[in-house]
Scaffold this active site. Sequence first.
Site, PDB file in Angstrom:
ATOM      1  N   ASN A   1       0.874  -1.176   0.000  1.00  0.00           N
ATOM      2  CA  ASN A   1       0.000   0.000   0.000  1.00  0.00           C
ATOM      3  C   ASN A   1       0.909   1.223   0.000  1.00  0.00           C
ATOM      4  OD1 ASN A   1      -1.848   1.985   0.479  1.00  0.00           O
ATOM      5  ND2 ASN A   1      -2.693   1.084   2.355  1.00  0.00           N
TER       6      ASN A   1
ATOM      7  N   ARG B   1      -2.548  -2.082  -3.514  1.00  0.00           N
ATOM      8  CA  ARG B   1      -3.724  -1.235  -3.342  1.00  0.00           C
ATOM      9  C   ARG B   1      -3.521  -0.020  -4.240  1.00  0.00           C
ATOM     10  NH1 ARG B   1      -6.048   1.459   2.247  1.00  0.00           N
ATOM     11  NH2 ARG B   1      -7.824   2.463   1.269  1.00  0.00           N
TER      12      ARG B   1
ATOM     13  N   HIS C   1     -12.284   3.432  -0.301  1.00  0.00           N
ATOM     14  CA  HIS C   1     -12.338   2.382   0.727  1.00  0.00           C
ATOM     15  C   HIS C   1     -13.058   1.157   0.155  1.00  0.00           C
ATOM     16  CE1 HIS C   1     -12.298   5.612   4.139  1.00  0.00           C
ATOM     17  NE2 HIS C   1     -11.078   5.140   3.952  1.00  0.00           N
TER      18      HIS C   1
ATOM     19  N   HIS D   1     -17.723   2.675   7.577  1.00  0.00           N
ATOM     20  CA  HIS D   1     -16.259   2.565   7.752  1.00  0.00           C
ATOM     21  C   HIS D   1     -15.821   3.865   8.431  1.00  0.00           C
ATOM     22  CE1 HIS D   1     -12.091   1.437   6.242  1.00  0.00           C
ATOM     23  NE2 HIS D   1     -11.947   2.689   6.617  1.00  0.00           N
ATOM     24  N   LEU D   2     -15.641   3.803   9.749  1.00  0.00           N
ATOM     25  CA  LEU D   2     -15.369   5.020  10.518  1.00  0.00           C
ATOM     26  C   LEU D   2     -13.957   4.973  11.086  1.00  0.00           C
ATOM     27  CD1 LEU D   2     -18.758   5.203  12.512  1.00  0.00           C
ATOM     28  CD2 LEU D   2     -18.262   6.039  10.198  1.00  0.00           C
TER      29      LEU D   2
ATOM     30  N   ARG E   1     -10.746  15.808   7.041  1.00  0.00           N
ATOM     31  CA  ARG E   1     -11.511  16.213   5.853  1.00  0.00           C
ATOM     32  C   ARG E   1     -12.904  16.693   6.250  1.00  0.00           C
ATOM     33  NH1 ARG E   1     -10.139  10.790   3.397  1.00  0.00           N
ATOM     34  NH2 ARG E   1      -8.128  11.048   2.369  1.00  0.00           N
TER      35      ARG E   1
ATOM     36  N   PHE F   1      -9.605  10.455  17.176  1.00  0.00           N
ATOM     37  CA  PHE F   1     -10.856  10.382  17.931  1.00  0.00           C
ATOM     38  C   PHE F   1     -10.642  10.049  19.413  1.00  0.00           C
ATOM     39  CE2 PHE F   1     -12.365  10.383  13.634  1.00  0.00           C
ATOM     40  CZ  PHE F   1     -13.558  11.081  13.712  1.00  0.00           C
ATOM     41  N   ARG F   2      -9.536   9.357  19.723  1.00  0.00           N
ATOM     42  CA  ARG F   2      -9.294   9.093  21.153  1.00  0.00           C
ATOM     43  C   ARG F   2      -8.935  10.384  21.883  1.00  0.00           C
ATOM     44  NH1 ARG F   2      -5.753   3.890  19.901  1.00  0.00           N
ATOM     45  NH2 ARG F   2      -5.382   5.318  18.172  1.00  0.00           N
TER      46      ARG F   2
ATOM     47  N   GLY G   1     -11.120   1.885  12.568  1.00  0.00           N
ATOM     48  CA  GLY G   1     -10.636   2.265  13.900  1.00  0.00           C
ATOM     49  C   GLY G   1     -11.724   2.659  14.884  1.00  0.00           C
TER      50      GLY G   1
ATOM     51  N   GLU H   1     -14.850  -0.075  14.900  1.00  0.00           N
ATOM     52  CA  GLU H   1     -14.584  -1.352  15.576  1.00  0.00           C
ATOM     53  C   GLU H   1     -14.360  -1.185  17.076  1.00  0.00           C
ATOM     54  OE1 GLU H   1     -11.290  -3.362  13.565  1.00  0.00           O
ATOM     55  OE2 GLU H   1     -12.203  -2.810  11.651  1.00  0.00           O
TER      56      GLU H   1
ATOM     57  N   GLU I   1      -8.370  -5.142   5.001  1.00  0.00           N
ATOM     58  CA  GLU I   1      -8.157  -4.799   3.587  1.00  0.00           C
ATOM     59  C   GLU I   1      -6.992  -5.584   2.987  1.00  0.00           C
ATOM     60  OE1 GLU I   1      -8.490  -0.681   5.049  1.00  0.00           O
ATOM     61  OE2 GLU I   1      -9.260  -0.241   3.065  1.00  0.00           O
TER      62      GLU I   1
HETATM   63  P1  ADP Z   1      -7.205   5.187   8.908  1.00  0.00           P
HETATM   64  O1  ADP Z   1      -6.966   3.764   8.394  1.00  0.00           O
HETATM   65  O2  ADP Z   1      -8.222   5.949   8.128  1.00  0.00           O
HETATM   66  O3  ADP Z   1      -5.951   5.962   9.172  1.00  0.00           O
HETATM   67  P2  ADP Z   1      -8.239   3.833  11.266  1.00  0.00           P
HETATM   68  O4  ADP Z   1      -9.340   3.041  10.681  1.00  0.00           O
HETATM   69  O5  ADP Z   1      -6.991   3.123  11.696  1.00  0.00           O
HETATM   70  O6  ADP Z   1      -7.863   5.061  10.350  1.00  0.00           O
HETATM   71  O7  ADP Z   1      -8.848   4.612  12.527  1.00  0.00           O
HETATM   72  C1  ADP Z   1      -8.040   5.421  13.317  1.00  0.00           C
HETATM   73  C2  ADP Z   1      -8.938   6.214  14.279  1.00  0.00           C
HETATM   74  O8  ADP Z   1      -9.619   5.295  15.147  1.00  0.00           O
HETATM   75  C3  ADP Z   1      -8.148   7.162  15.165  1.00  0.00           C
HETATM   76  O9  ADP Z   1      -8.720   8.465  15.130  1.00  0.00           O
HETATM   77  C4  ADP Z   1      -8.306   6.536  16.544  1.00  0.00           C
HETATM   78  O10 ADP Z   1      -8.298   7.494  17.570  1.00  0.00           O
HETATM   79  C5  ADP Z   1      -9.649   5.870  16.438  1.00  0.00           C
HETATM   80  N1  ADP Z   1      -9.831   4.889  17.509  1.00  0.00           N
HETATM   81  C6  ADP Z   1      -9.134   3.757  17.731  1.00  0.00           C
HETATM   82  N2  ADP Z   1      -9.562   3.153  18.869  1.00  0.00           N
HETATM   83  C7  ADP Z   1     -10.542   3.930  19.381  1.00  0.00           C
HETATM   84  C8  ADP Z   1     -11.386   3.874  20.537  1.00  0.00           C
HETATM   85  N3  ADP Z   1     -11.292   2.873  21.414  1.00  0.00           N
HETATM   86  N4  ADP Z   1     -12.275   4.862  20.738  1.00  0.00           N
HETATM   87  C9  ADP Z   1     -12.371   5.885  19.867  1.00  0.00           C
HETATM   88  N5  ADP Z   1     -11.622   6.000  18.759  1.00  0.00           N
HETATM   89  C10 ADP Z   1     -10.717   5.050  18.513  1.00  0.00           C
END
Ligand code: ADP
Length: 397
Positions: free
Chosen positions: A7, A91, A180, A208-209, A241, A284-285, A331, A334, A384
Amino acid sequence: MKVLVLNCGSSSLKYQFIDMETEEVIAKGLCERINIDGSLLTHKAVGKEDFVLEHAMPNHTVAVKLVMDALTDKEHGVIADVSEIAAVGHRVLHAGTVYSDPVIVTEDVKKVIRDCFDLGPLHNPANLMGIEACEEAMPGTPNVAVFDTGFGMVMPPKAHMYAIPYEYYEKYSIRRYGFHGTSHKFVSAETIRFGELPEGHRKVIVCHLGNGSSISASIDGKCVDTSMGLTPLEGLIMGTRSGDIDPAVVQFIANHENKSIDEILNLLNKKSGVLGLSGVSSDFRDLDKAEAEGNERAKLANDAFKYRVIKYIGAYAAAMNGVDAIAFTAGVGENSASTRKAICENLEYLGIKIDDAANKERGKNMLISTPDSKVKVFVIPTNEELAIAKDTLALVK
Ligand code: ADP
């Protein structure tokens, strides 16, 4: 058989090396800061010490060479020779209107990827470099391109056309593509399989969040609508975004801040979303932590993010004249039970009821709705790389 999945981003290269008999990832890693000072390779192989290498990587060709060296190294490698790599799955971001299914790379395929540089200016050039680097490092080993736009290609015209003068579609193929795709395809199929959805009851919405977020509606695993557009900028609010926005905002900022359209697009891609709204973080964390500490703008960003997801779920249920299952992935999808819960609380009108105990579990396919919920709600971890490896193997076998 062992398949390497690559990727390539504009300055990075992620890889996974998968044993297809066991579907086990036997090595994976990341090359960072390609063509930037301080290039770094991090390689992790099962049962071996992690290996970190600082080495100049002026381009993806050098990065691929270093990955091959790591995979075949006596100490931290997992194979004796690159000939053990049966095929490489890449990819690839954008195939325009030409391909939806994965293809074995030929000169014609490379031309299509090149022709789409305009549509994917950051990714397509890197994807092509990755392919050409593999051709050079492993002559004769097949390369397969799996397109992020593939899943969305079958959207009907009423969903994929922009209501702008038709000539721009004819001249430049300007339409909604969706991204995605590998994840939406994998998760929608897995929702049908794991949820044992019977024929005629396979209207699925996949959320897909993650940092990048998108949502799709599909029937029988075939996409009928998805939220990203010509580029990944459209749709949900994401880490950085903006997602959907009135295009007149671009003109307004351009006029008032004396910025070019390119500068504003950069701002909408990299400085907006929950980062822009909160001023705290795109992660998001971090936002959850700030919200818990009473930061009002972090709460606003979180609320706006969830609100947009809720609106899209409503729109897609309407578009399909119903919905049988909703799946959360990536992320946030899940891992964040509270985000899923908050979104589903606004879906009571669909007869959705969440089982709080099931919703707290993690790391596997889960049904998180109650038995009497009218729509089944699932968490389906996306994979993926495995999906790309399977598509690759299917073509080269
Ligand atoms: P990408 O592949 O688009 O870079 P991911 O699918 O890996 O992103 O998602 C990353 C996001 O998921 C980050 O913003 C992370 O903070 C969030 N995340 C992971 N675990 C948690 C959780 N337990 N609670 C809230 N957000 C989470």
